[in-house]
Design a protein around this motif. Structure first.
Motif, short mmCIF file in Angstrom:
data_model
loop_
_atom_site.label_atom_id
_atom_site.label_comp_id
_atom_site.label_asym_id
_atom_site.label_seq_id
_atom_site.Cartn_x
_atom_site.Cartn_y
_atom_site.Cartn_z
N GLN A 1 -6.42 2.97 2.62
CA GLN A 1 -5.29 2.04 2.73
C GLN A 1 -3.95 2.72 2.39
OE1 GLN A 1 -5.46 -1.40 3.59
NE2 GLN A 1 -7.51 -0.78 4.18
N ILE A 2 -3.97 3.57 1.36
CA ILE A 2 -2.69 4.17 0.93
C ILE A 2 -2.46 5.54 1.60
CG2 ILE A 2 -2.68 2.93 -1.27
CD1 ILE A 2 -3.45 5.54 -2.65
N GLY A 3 -3.39 5.95 2.44
CA GLY A 3 -3.23 7.20 3.17
C GLY A 3 -3.22 8.43 2.28
N MET A 4 -4.21 8.52 1.40
CA MET A 4 -4.25 9.66 0.49
C MET A 4 -5.66 10.26 0.51
SD MET A 4 -3.34 9.60 -3.57
CE MET A 4 -1.58 9.73 -3.66
N MET B 1 0.85 -1.21 0.00
CA MET B 1 0.00 0.00 0.00
C MET B 1 0.88 1.26 0.00
SD MET B 1 -3.05 -1.09 -0.21
CE MET B 1 -3.75 -2.73 -0.08
N GLU B 2 1.98 1.19 0.77
CA GLU B 2 2.90 2.33 0.81
C GLU B 2 3.48 2.59 -0.59
OE1 GLU B 2 5.53 2.02 4.20
OE2 GLU B 2 6.84 3.58 3.41
N LEU B 3 3.81 1.49 -1.28
CA LEU B 3 4.36 1.62 -2.64
C LEU B 3 3.32 2.18 -3.61
CD1 LEU B 3 6.50 -1.61 -3.21
CD2 LEU B 3 7.32 0.75 -3.11
N TYR B 4 2.06 1.69 -3.49
CA TYR B 4 1.01 2.21 -4.39
C TYR B 4 0.87 3.72 -4.21
CZ TYR B 4 -0.45 -2.67 -5.02
OH TYR B 4 -0.47 -4.00 -5.31
#
Ligand code: ZN
Length: 383
Positions: free
Chosen positions: A344-347, A138-141
């Motif tokens: 999930q990706i914090g955006m 998720m961090e990578l996405y």
């Protein structure tokens, strides 16, 4: 030439429905785009070489079987129709002992997992699932979305590394994939296309402070060993490297129709279509990816490129695709799972919308941007 109403400010190809708002789409004097002209030639070529290409595949299968390794081939298995069809061919048509490999990108739908289980149970294939930690994916996405406007490359990178990983682990001579130039409809649209190549991946993650070590995904080091020397020498001599597996894109050798593929996997592999008929729903974020694509230029819906490809392949009428474009109303339609994915990706929603509009952001990470020597080396390394 102008289509109607909301379509009045741009032009579409008269054969497919690609809009010229994408700078790479160029029309000839008949109003037909460069993609249509390219694929027309390609499909004729593939058609003319049909027998020869099928024979080449037969030879490769025989060559792999003769090696008498634990597995004749690796099949990357996502649960989507093409990977399942590929496993069907490897197992049931060519009688190969296969090792299926699934890259768990943290976004596999339950539907895809069921299709994977069904496919494995219908064959004699062994199965390996590899997934990096889901939080790290998720961090990578999030990172890729912010920097390049697309979040798919980490998953594509993952599919590449697991195939190699499985092949290395069991010394498998062949990797067979459910891909091929005839169906790679984004490959010639640089504004939207990106694959999982190591160099691109490495450039994006370079100097980034991630909360984890990403080297396993890069799989690119400058360590010299015998294998590396053999690999580079054979690449320079343009001969096959005996230490690395051969890659086969199944649709470059065989050209089954869309209906034939679907009919076969439903009947033989227990494959079922997602209820909403959305392609690629093996990934929970697939509609978000096509939504992001649709924002890159005016006149793009979430299915413009795919429908254009279906028209070229004779599986869809242009009128049908135009109707889809006219009815597509992206402003009022959130793709499924969007809120969940952004959480999930914090955006935030605003940041997401801001990150996906400019296709040029991806350009600075492409192959042609590094030093010449480095590019030659990466080309050889990733051949
Ligand atoms: Zn066209």
């Amino acid at each position: 030439m102008v289509d109607t109403n909301k379509e009045k400010n741009f032009i579409r190809c008269h054969k497919c429905v690609m809009p010229t708002t994408l700078p790479s789409v160029k029309l000839d004097d008949r109003g037909v785009c460069n993609n249509c002209n390219y694929y027309e030639k390609l499909l004729t070529k593939l058609d003319n070489e049909k027998e020869e290409r099928k024979k080449k595949l037969d030879e490769l299968v025989l060559w792999a079987k003769k090696k008498k390794r634990p597995y004749d081939c690796v099949v990357p298995l996502s649960g989507g129709k093409d990977s399942v069809y590929c496993l069907y061919l490897a197992d049931k048509v060519y009688g190969m002992k296969s090792l299926s490999i699934t890259f768990d990108n943290g976004l596999l739908s339950d539907h895809a997992k069921q299709n994977i289980r069904n496919a494995i149970n219908k064959t004699g294939s062994d199965h390996l699932i590899y997934g990096p930690n889901p939080k790290e994916m998720m961090e990578l996405y999030g990172l890729f979305l912010r920097k390049t406007g697309t979040f798919c490359p980490p998953c594509m990178r993952g599919i590449e590394i697991v195939s190699k990983m499985g092949a290395d682990m069991f010394d498998v001579p062949l990797i067979i994939k459910g891909t091929g130039a005839r169906y790679s409809y984004l490959a010639r649209v640089p504004e939207l296309f990106q694959n999982g190549d190591a160099a691109f991946f490495s450039r994006v993650v370079e100097n980034e402070k991630l909360s984890f070590n990403v080297d396993a995904m890069k799989q690119f080091t400058v360590k010299w060993d015998l294998k590396r020397i053999v690999h580079l020498s054979t690449a320079l001599l343009r001969i096959p490297d005996p230490t690395t597996p051969r890659h086969v894109s199944i649709y470059d050798h065989l050209g089954p129709s869309y209906d034939e593929i679907l009919g076969t996997i439903k009947k033989e592999m227990g494959w079922t279509e997602p209820s909403d008929q959305v392609e690629h729903m093996d990934c929970k974020a697939s509609k978000i990816a096509s939504y992001a694509q649709s924002k890159k230029a005016k006149g793009l819906s979430d299915a413009t490129c795919k429908n254009s490809s279906l028209i070229r392949l004779g599986s869809m009428k242009r009128d049908e695709a135009m109707l889809y474009e006219k009815n597509y109303n992206d402003e009022n339609k959130d793709p499924p799972n969007l809120d969940w994915f952004l959480c999930q990706i914090g955006m935030s929603r605003d940041e997401f919308e801001g990150s996906i509009t400019d296709w040029r952001t991806i350009q600075s990470f492409r192959d042609d941007r590094g030093s010449l020597l480095n590019n030659v080396y990466l080309k050889l390394y990733n051949r």
